[in-house]
Enzyme design. Structure first.
Site, short mmCIF file in Angstrom:
data_model
loop_
_atom_site.label_atom_id
_atom_site.label_comp_id
_atom_site.label_asym_id
_atom_site.label_seq_id
_atom_site.Cartn_x
_atom_site.Cartn_y
_atom_site.Cartn_z
CG PHE A 112 5.71 4.72 47.00
CD1 PHE A 112 5.75 3.60 46.26
CD2 PHE A 112 6.64 4.64 48.11
CE1 PHE A 112 6.22 2.56 46.21
CE2 PHE A 112 7.35 3.52 48.33
CZ PHE A 112 7.20 2.40 47.43
CE LYS A 113 8.73 1.70 42.98
NZ LYS A 113 7.46 1.36 43.52
CG ASP A 114 8.44 11.04 42.41
OD1 ASP A 114 9.09 10.67 41.81
OD2 ASP A 114 7.13 11.49 42.12
CG LEU A 117 14.00 6.72 43.19
CD1 LEU A 117 13.26 5.95 42.19
CD2 LEU A 117 15.57 6.52 43.20
#
Ligand SMILES: *Cc1c(COP(=O)(O)O)cnc(C)c1O
Length: 495
Positions: A112-114, A117
């Site tokens: 989920f960091k995408d 980011l």
């Protein structure tokens, strides 16, 4: 809209400046001075919109020094088909009549960091223009696996930026390591550190606070910044998907306008669930925010007692991105719940630094109780939840997502609350093949990327295309350093 330091309200900067700095110079977190409000009309107008349009509309409420057109262009780059393998970017999957899962891992690195980011580098590039900055920004990251890869993928070949990632040599999964050491891009660097995640993190903090290094780098035309979730540019893109999930439920007739929805979030640094809190404060009809922890249950205790105490053993678990004892973003929540009282927040943070512990006021305790519910799911519970979801719903979930699903069950059993609930899925099960295979009764055969095929053969679920492509991808980075050498690695990288 201005952003204030949680430790000193007199420190105020604009949105672009807040994104560029990452952290306030007094060590506080830059936090919006007021929370924009949305209403039914706003939500209705977004129900038929694409994820990208929703992102631009929501973010424009906070980043008033960016235009909505600019933000829409960024969102199209961030969440379009060459980055996301699902046209909705953050689709909801219905599990049963009142349970939905928000899948946030359809981006390039399968975590989920995408969601943030893929957006942050564009916000930062524009911030450099808007603030007339001529230096090149170097992002330093210490990662326990997901952030480093997602940050590199976002910053690769972005002009006027460089990025250096440090990861603990034996502290990340095989798939995560393969993802990092094969990263493309002329401006990226990767280094394994002999030590654990805390050592890598301490090294990065040391470099940030070393005036000598900063001066040397400034002389070479570099400025250091952070892609960690202390940066407002990481929190804001996350607010979007809570609004988006509500719009999807409306569009699909699962709820009616104004109906309350709960969110259950697998939590580490408190960034993801903080974004849900902002969505609630904006006027999104949200009931309870359920904070799910793994065996590292410091937040569960905090939400139940009002005492934050990090003096406890650190457990390494199968959901490593939640193995954390100091959740940085809690500071922003304390700021809001104390009525934006900077002196009070400063007091808590000083106590945390000194004694590793603080107790919040009765006012904050009451506010926490009203809005949050905390629970944790241990290792055995995580395995059981993966198995049960697979068997009962034909749904393969990763270890982090399983923590949320497990805690949601506890919440319902304990409170009897029947409110429709969305739990958040933060990683593809393919990032943690070995644990997921064991949970569904298979013995892993082989190691690392070999297990992708085994999990695919057993489950029939498609392997995310970039993970499948790791096999045979050339290893570009082979650097390993002692923790004391990290400064030199950075100085060498920015020669
Ligand atoms: C980072 C991460 C989390 C925790 O999110 P926070 O914003 O740090 O609370 C949960 N799951 C996965 C897979 C992650 O990468």
């Amino acid at each position: 809209m201005k952003y204030l330091s949680t430790r000193d309200r007199a420190l105020r900067v604009g949105g672009a400046e807040a994104v560029k700095l990452g952290l306030s110079r007094d060590g506080g977190l830059l936090t919006p001075e007021s929370i924009p409000q949305i209403d039914g009309g706003f939500l209705e107008s977004l129900a038929g919109a694409s994820y990208q349009e929703r992102a631009a509309r929501v973010m424009a409420l906070y980043l008033t020094d960016y235009t909505e057109e600019e933000l829409l262009a960024f969102a199209n780059n961030a969440y379009g088909p060459d980055k996301y393998d699902h046209s909705a970017a953050a689709p909801l999957r219905k599990v049963d009549g009142s349970t939905h899962c928000l899948e946030l891992w359809h981006g390039p690195t399968s975590a989920f960091k995408d969601m943030a980011l893929q957006m942050l580098p564009q916000l930062l590039s524009a911030a450099l223009r808007k603030t007339g900055e001529d230096k090149t920004v170097c992002i330093l990251v210490a990662t326990s696996g997901d952030t480093g890869k997602a940050a590199m993928e976002g910053f690769a070949d972005v002009p006027q930026t460089k990025i250096m990632v440090f990861y603990p040599k034996d502290g990340v999964s095989k798939v995560q390591e393969a993802q990092m050491v094969t990263q493309d891009g002329k401006n990226v660097g990767v280094c394994a550190v002999k030590g654990n995640f805390d050592d890598a993190q301490a090294g990065v903090k040391r470099i940030f606070s070393d005036e000598g290094i900063r001066e040397t780098l400034a002389g070479r035309g570099y400025l250091l910044s952070s892609a960690n979730s202390i940066n407002w540019g990481r929190i804001l893109p996350q607010v979007v998907y809570y609004v988006s999930a509500y719009c999807d439920l409306l569009r699909d007739g699962e709820i009616r306008m104004g109906d309350k929805v709960n969110f259950c979030v697998p939590t580490g640094n408190f960034g993801d669930i903080l974004a849900a809190y902002y969505a609630k404060r904006m006027g999104l009809p949200v009931g309870k925010l359920i904070c799910a922890s793994n065996k590292n249950d410091v937040l569960t205790d905090f939400l139940r007692t009002g005492v934050y105490d990090k003096n406890r053993p650190f457990h390494t678990t199968m959901s490593p991105s939640m193995d954390i004892l100091v959740s940085s973003n809690l500071e922003r929540l304390l700021f809001h719940l104390s009525g934006e009282n900077d002196a009070e927040v400063r007091g808590y943070m000083e106590a945390l630094g000194k004694d590793g512990r603080y107790e919040v006021s009765e006012t904050i305790k009451a506010a926490l109780k009203e809005r949050f519910w905390g629970g944790f799911c241990g290792e055995a519970g995580t395995m059981e939840t993966i198995a049960r979801y697979y068997k009962e719903h034909g749904y393969l979930i990763d270890t982090h997502t399983a923590v949320a699903a497990g805690v949601l069950e506890q919440y319902r059993a304990e409170t009897g609350d029947k409110t429709p609930t969305v739990f958040v899925s933060t990683a593809s099960p393919y990032k943690f093949c070995d644990h997921v295979l064991r949970a569904i009764g298979q013995e892993p055969e082989g190691d690392g990327v070999e297990l992708l095929e085994q999990l695919n053969a057993v489950s029939g679920v498609a392997v995310p295309r970039r993970l499948a492509a790791l096999k045979g991808k050339e290893r570009r980075f082979d650097l390993t350093a002692e923790k004391a050498e990290m400064d030199n690695v950075v100085l060498e990288f920015l020669k």
